[in-house]
Structure formats: C-alpha cells, structure tokens
Motif scaffolding. Structure first.
Motif, PDB file in Angstrom:
ATOM      1  N   HIS A  35       0.853  -1.181   0.000  1.00 42.05           N
ATOM      2  CA  HIS A  35       0.000   0.000   0.000  1.00 42.05           C
ATOM      3  C   HIS A  35       0.893   1.236   0.000  1.00 42.05           C
ATOM      4  O   HIS A  35       1.756   1.401   0.867  1.00 42.05           O
ATOM      5  CB  HIS A  35      -0.911  -0.001   1.219  1.00 42.05           C
ATOM      6  N   ALA A  36       0.654   2.109  -0.957  1.00 43.08           N
ATOM      7  CA  ALA A  36       1.503   3.287  -1.121  1.00 43.08           C
ATOM      8  C   ALA A  36       1.602   4.102   0.158  1.00 43.08           C
ATOM      9  O   ALA A  36       2.681   4.609   0.508  1.00 43.08           O
ATOM     10  CB  ALA A  36       0.943   4.151  -2.252  1.00 43.08           C
ATOM     11  N   GLU A  37       0.484   4.240   0.855  1.00 41.93           N
ATOM     12  CA  GLU A  37       0.440   5.131   2.023  1.00 41.93           C
ATOM     13  C   GLU A  37       1.344   4.654   3.153  1.00 41.93           C
ATOM     14  O   GLU A  37       1.711   5.459   4.029  1.00 41.93           O
ATOM     15  CB  GLU A  37      -1.006   5.266   2.506  1.00 41.93           C
ATOM     16  N   ASN A  38       1.719   3.381   3.162  1.00 44.96           N
ATOM     17  CA  ASN A  38       2.620   2.869   4.197  1.00 44.96           C
ATOM     18  C   ASN A  38       4.068   3.261   3.954  1.00 44.96           C
ATOM     19  O   ASN A  38       4.924   3.023   4.815  1.00 44.96           O
ATOM     20  CB  ASN A  38       2.521   1.346   4.276  1.00 44.96           C
ATOM     21  N   TYR A  39       4.354   3.862   2.800  1.00 42.66           N
ATOM     22  CA  TYR A  39       5.738   4.166   2.440  1.00 42.66           C
ATOM     23  C   TYR A  39       5.913   5.640   2.069  1.00 42.66           C
ATOM     24  O   TYR A  39       6.814   5.996   1.319  1.00 42.66           O
ATOM     25  CB  TYR A  39       6.188   3.256   1.286  1.00 42.66           C
ATOM     26  N   MET A  40       5.071   6.493   2.631  1.00 37.41           N
ATOM     27  CA  MET A  40       5.158   7.917   2.346  1.00 37.41           C
ATOM     28  C   MET A  40       6.019   8.660   3.343  1.00 37.41           C
ATOM     29  O   MET A  40       6.179   9.878   3.246  1.00 37.41           O
ATOM     30  CB  MET A  40       3.748   8.524   2.262  1.00 37.41           C
ATOM     31  N   GLY A  41       6.610   7.943   4.309  1.00 36.31           N
ATOM     32  CA  GLY A  41       7.619   8.542   5.176  1.00 36.31           C
ATOM     33  C   GLY A  41       8.955   8.571   4.464  1.00 36.31           C
ATOM     34  O   GLY A  41       9.135   8.002   3.381  1.00 36.31           O
ATOM     35  N   ALA A  42       9.928   9.246   5.081  1.00 35.85           N
ATOM     36  CA  ALA A  42      11.216   9.451   4.414  1.00 35.85           C
ATOM     37  C   ALA A  42      12.129   8.241   4.480  1.00 35.85           C
ATOM     38  O   ALA A  42      12.964   8.034   3.598  1.00 35.85           O
ATOM     39  CB  ALA A  42      11.913  10.664   5.018  1.00 35.85           C
ATOM     40  N   ARG A  81       3.251  13.015  -2.728  1.00 38.09           N
ATOM     41  CA  ARG A  81       3.900  11.961  -1.947  1.00 38.09           C
ATOM     42  C   ARG A  81       3.853  10.628  -2.699  1.00 38.09           C
ATOM     43  O   ARG A  81       4.813   9.831  -2.655  1.00 38.09           O
ATOM     44  CB  ARG A  81       3.232  11.831  -0.575  1.00 38.09           C
ATOM     45  N   LEU A  82       2.744  10.390  -3.386  1.00 35.46           N
ATOM     46  CA  LEU A  82       2.622   9.169  -4.169  1.00 35.46           C
ATOM     47  C   LEU A  82       3.671   9.134  -5.278  1.00 35.46           C
ATOM     48  O   LEU A  82       4.281   8.087  -5.542  1.00 35.46           O
ATOM     49  CB  LEU A  82       1.220   9.080  -4.754  1.00 35.46           C
ATOM     50  N   LYS A  83       3.897  10.255  -5.922  1.00 32.14           N
ATOM     51  CA  LYS A  83       4.909  10.302  -6.981  1.00 32.14           C
ATOM     52  C   LYS A  83       6.298   9.999  -6.433  1.00 32.14           C
ATOM     53  O   LYS A  83       7.102   9.307  -7.084  1.00 32.14           O
ATOM     54  CB  LYS A  83       4.899  11.666  -7.667  1.00 32.14           C
ATOM     55  N   ILE A  84       6.594  10.487  -5.250  1.00 29.77           N
ATOM     56  CA  ILE A  84       7.889  10.205  -4.633  1.00 29.77           C
ATOM     57  C   ILE A  84       8.066   8.700  -4.437  1.00 29.77           C
ATOM     58  O   ILE A  84       9.134   8.140  -4.727  1.00 29.77           O
ATOM     59  CB  ILE A  84       8.037  10.956  -3.299  1.00 29.77           C
ATOM     60  N   VAL A  85       7.016   8.027  -3.958  1.00 30.00           N
ATOM     61  CA  VAL A  85       7.087   6.577  -3.755  1.00 30.00           C
ATOM     62  C   VAL A  85       7.309   5.851  -5.083  1.00 30.00           C
ATOM     63  O   VAL A  85       8.175   4.967  -5.195  1.00 30.00           O
ATOM     64  CB  VAL A  85       5.800   6.060  -3.078  1.00 30.00           C
TER      65      VAL A  85
END
Length: 284
Positions: A35-42, A81-85
């Motif tokens: 899930h993308a949202e689990n990896y939106m930290g740095a 943030r999604l694009k960063i992931v």
C-alpha cells in the motif's frame, strides 16, 4: 506514459512480519504488492525492507487514499507523496480504487461507493487523467465490493469501467472476490458480470477471502474482509476467467488476521497452478 507490466504470475501483499522468512532465500512469488500510504515517510525500517525486496522481485504499488471517486479535487500533497514513492521504487504497476474516501479535510477510513452517472464518470476521468499525467505512468482502477446500489445510477458498472478505460487509457484491476461479494449482496449473477467486464483492459487480478453475516432483514450479506483463505466459489470464478483471458498477474490479498508466511505462500502457489494451466491452454 509507462504501461503496467507485472509478470503474469502469482504475488502476495507484503507484510513486515514475513520479511525475515522472505529474505532468507528465493521465494516462489511473482511479485509483491504494498500500500503506497505505508511508504510515504522518508525512511526507516519500512523503506529498508521494501528496498531489499525490490532488488529481487517485481513490485505493485496499490493506493487506498487518492479518493478517485470524490467530487472534490484530488489532494495535491497526497499525489506528490505518491509520486515520490513511485519514482523511488519504479513499480511495475500502480493501482487505485473506484471509490471515494475523503470529504473536505476529513479522511474516512473506508472505500465508499458512488453512483454511476455521466457526472461522476466525467469527474473520475478527470482525476485519472491528472494522476497518470502527474505520475507519468498508467494507473489501474479496481472494481469495488459494494453493499448498496444507488437509485440514481444510470450506467452499469461494467460499462462505466469500460468507458473510463476508453477515455483515459488506464488499465483495470479485476478483483474477483469483490465481484462475488457484490453480486451475492445484490442478488446478481457474478458470471453475467464477468461476461460483460472489459477483460481486454485487465492487467492485474486480486483474490481474497470474505466473511458472511446477515443484514437487518435476515438476508445473507458478504463482507470483503481479507481475513480468510480464498473461498471455493471465488477460485472457481477465477479459473473460468483465466480460461478466457490466459495468464494474468494475480495477487493474494490477506490484510487482517494475517497468517504465517507458509500459509500465505501456499495461497499464491494455488493461484500459480491455475495460471500455469491457463498458459498451457493458451499455448495449445
């Protein structure tokens, strides 16, 4: 625009508690999904683990927070943030849901249904165009598990999805368990639904378990709970589907009451048997 290109094998949703066993040796898994949202930290352990997995396996990133079906504008910060992931991990696939989950600045912890009308169709097309343009990659859109129908809906769900594909060039993520759950809840035939589904646009399939309860009238109600093995009727529908489509990348979703790694792996191996059979039939 980068197209979705997952290998046509069986994958599983990655759970951190399985990392040590997965990392102990090569696994018979075609890909992992997160899930993308689990990896939106740095940084931290989540990124360390996912970076290690990415070295050896194909990756699918599955979003749950874009609120594609909302009538309000997409959250630009979330999209950034999604694009960063996606730029960091370059997944073979990115997907989201035909649903909405936010209103104003309130995020609702659920994937909520929407009416199928020309107005909502236009809004979803606009949102998907925005996402695909911002990410520079194709998005897959997943059919929902639903528990109610809207009187104002004027477009069948399968036709709604087909028109989205036609207007945006997105792909589809076909959740077979969602088809079975929604069809049962609405007293419809899942095979009729699948016969009308635009399978030519399907780039990934989801399989999962569901639970049974009853509604206020005492009628059977299925819940897309992701907390059990895949049920036999869903396996049957899946096998029939692959007989039509040939091999398709297939994910086992198990997000609640997560079992030990060998149990989850065995579910993926069961899907792989069906995929291999479909490949042999296609080659014959």
């Amino acid at each position: 625009m980068k197209r979705s290109q997952l290998p046509a094998g069986a994958g599983v949703g990655f759970k951190p508690e399985h990392f040590a066993e997965i990392n102990s040796g090569a696994q018979p898994i075609g890909f992992f999904e997160v899930h993308a949202e689990n990896y939106m930290g740095a940084g931290g352990p989540p990124h360390a683990q996912l970076g290690r997995l990415r070295e050896n396996y194909a990756l699918s990133v599955h979003g749950v927070g874009l609120s594609i079906g909302s009538m309000q504008a997409l959250d630009r910060d979330h999209l950034a943030r999604l694009k960063i992931v996606c730029d960091r991990y370059e997944p073979e696939s990115f997907s989201e849901h035909l649903a909405w989950s936010s209103h104003g600045d309130v995020f609702l912890n659920d994937l909520l249904p929407l009416p199928y009308t020309p107005e909502t169709l236009a809004r979803i097309v606009e949102h998907i165009d925005q996402v695909q343009s911002h990410l520079g990659r194709q998005m897959l859109l997943e059919n929902p598990a639903t528990y109610l129908l809207f009187e104002e809906s004027t477009i069948p769900e399968t036709a709604f999805l087909a028109e989205i594909v036609n207007r945006t060039g997105c792909g589809l993520l076909l959740d077979v368990n969602n088809v079975f759950v929604a069809s049962t809840n609405h007293n419809l035939d899942p095979r009729t639904y699948l016969a009308d589904f635009p399978v030519q646009a399907v780039r990934e399939i989801h399989l999962s378990g569901h639970s049974e309860t009853v509604d206020d009238a005492g009628a059977l109600l299925l819940i897309d709970s992701h907390d059990t093995p895949v049920k036999d009727p869903v396996w049957t529908l899946y096998g029939e589907l692959l007989a039509r489509t040939g091999p398709v990348a297939t994910l086992i979703e198990w997000d609640n009451d997560v079992p030990a790694w060998p149990v989850l792996r065995s579910e993926a191996q069961a899907a792989q048997v069906i995929i291999d059979h479909a490949a042999k039939r296609k080659a014959a």
